[in-house]
Design an enzyme around this catalytic site. Structure first.
Site, PDB file in Angstrom:
ATOM      1  N   LYS A  55       0.848  -1.202   0.000  1.00  0.00           N
ATOM      2  CA  LYS A  55       0.000   0.000   0.000  1.00  0.00           C
ATOM      3  C   LYS A  55       0.878   1.245   0.000  1.00  0.00           C
ATOM      4  O   LYS A  55       0.602   2.214  -0.725  1.00  0.00           O
ATOM      5  CB  LYS A  55      -0.929   0.005   1.225  1.00  0.00           C
ATOM      6  CG  LYS A  55      -2.083  -0.992   1.105  1.00  0.00           C
ATOM      7  CD  LYS A  55      -2.857  -1.192   2.401  1.00  0.00           C
ATOM      8  CE  LYS A  55      -3.934  -2.264   2.203  1.00  0.00           C
ATOM      9  NZ  LYS A  55      -4.659  -2.622   3.426  1.00  0.00           N
ATOM     10  N   GLN A  99      -4.562  -1.172   9.574  1.00  0.00           N
ATOM     11  CA  GLN A  99      -4.555  -2.524   9.009  1.00  0.00           C
ATOM     12  C   GLN A  99      -5.133  -3.518  10.011  1.00  0.00           C
ATOM     13  O   GLN A  99      -4.755  -3.537  11.181  1.00  0.00           O
ATOM     14  CB  GLN A  99      -3.118  -2.903   8.612  1.00  0.00           C
ATOM     15  CG  GLN A  99      -2.997  -4.227   7.871  1.00  0.00           C
ATOM     16  CD  GLN A  99      -3.629  -4.212   6.482  1.00  0.00           C
ATOM     17  OE1 GLN A  99      -3.753  -3.170   5.849  1.00  0.00           O
ATOM     18  NE2 GLN A  99      -4.037  -5.365   6.007  1.00  0.00           N
ATOM     19  N   ASP A 122     -11.021   3.050   4.135  1.00  0.00           N
ATOM     20  CA  ASP A 122     -11.459   1.654   4.077  1.00  0.00           C
ATOM     21  C   ASP A 122     -12.977   1.557   3.938  1.00  0.00           C
ATOM     22  O   ASP A 122     -13.506   0.511   3.560  1.00  0.00           O
ATOM     23  CB  ASP A 122     -11.061   0.928   5.375  1.00  0.00           C
ATOM     24  CG  ASP A 122      -9.775   0.129   5.241  1.00  0.00           C
ATOM     25  OD1 ASP A 122      -9.503  -0.369   4.138  1.00  0.00           O
ATOM     26  OD2 ASP A 122      -9.054   0.011   6.256  1.00  0.00           O
TER      27      ASP A 122
HETATM   28  N1  GUN Z   1      -7.027  -6.591   6.369  1.00  0.00           N
HETATM   29  C1  GUN Z   1      -7.403  -7.363   5.316  1.00  0.00           C
HETATM   30  N2  GUN Z   1      -8.026  -6.611   4.392  1.00  0.00           N
HETATM   31  C2  GUN Z   1      -8.041  -5.344   4.857  1.00  0.00           C
HETATM   32  C3  GUN Z   1      -8.524  -4.120   4.327  1.00  0.00           C
HETATM   33  O1  GUN Z   1      -9.092  -4.036   3.233  1.00  0.00           O
HETATM   34  N3  GUN Z   1      -8.340  -3.029   5.113  1.00  0.00           N
HETATM   35  C4  GUN Z   1      -7.733  -3.089   6.319  1.00  0.00           C
HETATM   36  N4  GUN Z   1      -7.610  -1.968   7.003  1.00  0.00           N
HETATM   37  N5  GUN Z   1      -7.275  -4.214   6.826  1.00  0.00           N
HETATM   38  C5  GUN Z   1      -7.424  -5.332   6.094  1.00  0.00           C
END
Ligand code: GUN
Length: 298
Positions: A55, A99, A122
């Protein structure tokens, strides 16, 4: 046997990221700085570390600013909430992503709902979930948003189509169903407890698999000519590649599903790359909305 068309999420995502980079530039010109995404990683979860690194790299490559917070596994909730409050108040932060998963001592819902909704890239905050469910402007969760872009590109209008979403998570299944409903699909949400899953899927023009169970959806679940979207990313043992080796596979048994589907996403290279593309897009959207800069709709 006829083989399904392969939906190339990697190529689609590369184009999406190019478009977002142009938007980021126009926002930068308008507000005097690039859009900024803050990413919080708690602990040493190996898959999370890989996702976060990805990311951060992509954010920078798209011409946006990446802000990174790495916190120890032992962090307490109050400290994490204080950091979020600081980022909420910081005008130079447009998007905040914590995350998941978080360590056991942290209440995930409390953390998600502490993020300012307009910075919640998100789209997990209860306000954004409610706005989506009631058809109002919101930030939309990245993975279902990516699936929707692929479906629109493949099928054009989705109006009136039968869509079955297998999986009911807050991150994918529920928002996916809401997005498909917004496109005027007839939507069914099935899940691991659905009694006769092949019967529930039999009439699906669109079948989205997001159950988190490797290769659970087979050709027996797929209507002839259906569009199949595989959200799963599962790491399974692959002894044929050598001792201790693994391979990535989806929630769909690709070989049997591809014999009946009209089009299908592969794993890897299908939905996965779209998630990051949509995260970057959400960051640009969050920045643009906060500062009243106009960027196009997608
Ligand atoms: N963990 C697995 N997928 C995601 C996501 O799309 N966003 C976040 N913040 N954590 C995750």
């Amino acid at each position: 046997m006829a083989q399904a068309e392969v939906i190339d999420g990697k190529a689609f995502s590369e184009n999406l990221v190019k478009m977002v980079a142009v938007e980021a530039k126009s926002i930068e010109v308008a507000i005097g700085r690039a859009p900024a995404l803050a990413v919080v990683l708690v602990g040493e979860h190996p898959a999370s570390a890989v996702y976060v690194r990805n990311k951060i790299e992509r954010t920078t490559a798209a011409g946006m600013r990446s802000i990174e917070h790495r916190l120890p596994t032992t962090i307490d909730q109050a400290t994490l909430l204080t950091l979020i409050a600081e980022m909420n108040a910081d005008d130079a932060v447009d998007g905040i992503l914590v995350q998941l998963p978080l360590p056991d001592q942290i209440d995930e819902d409390a953390v998600i709902n502490a993020i300012a909704p307009e910075k919640d890239v998100d789209g997990f905050h209860v306000v954004n979930a409610g706005l989506l469910a009631t058809g109002q402007q919101s930030l939309v969760p990245c993975t279902p948003y990516g699936c929707l872009l692929l479906l629109r590109d493949q099928l054009g209008s989705l109006s009136g189509l039968n869509a079955v979403v297998v999986g009911r998570s807050n991150i994918v299944g529920k928002p996916m169903a809401q997005l498909l409903l917004r496109e005027s699909c007839t939507v069914t949400i099935a899940h691991s407890r659905t009694k006769d899953l092949p019967a529930a899927c039999a009439n699906a023009d669109i079948l989205v698999a997001a159950v988190g169970r490797p290769e659970m959806i087979t050709g027996d679940h797929v209507k002839q000519g259906a569009t199949v979207i595989d959200v799963g990313i599962n790491r399974v043992p692959a002894p044929e590649r050598g001792e201790g080796k693994f391979r990535l596979t989806g929630d769909v048994d690709y070989a049997s599903a591809a014999e009946k589907a009209g089009a299908i996403t592969p794993v890897p290279g299908g939905v996965g790359p779209m998630t990051i593309g949509c995260l970057l897009r959400n960051t640009a959207v969050a920045a643009a909305r906060r500062f009243n800069v106009s960027i196009g709709d997608i």
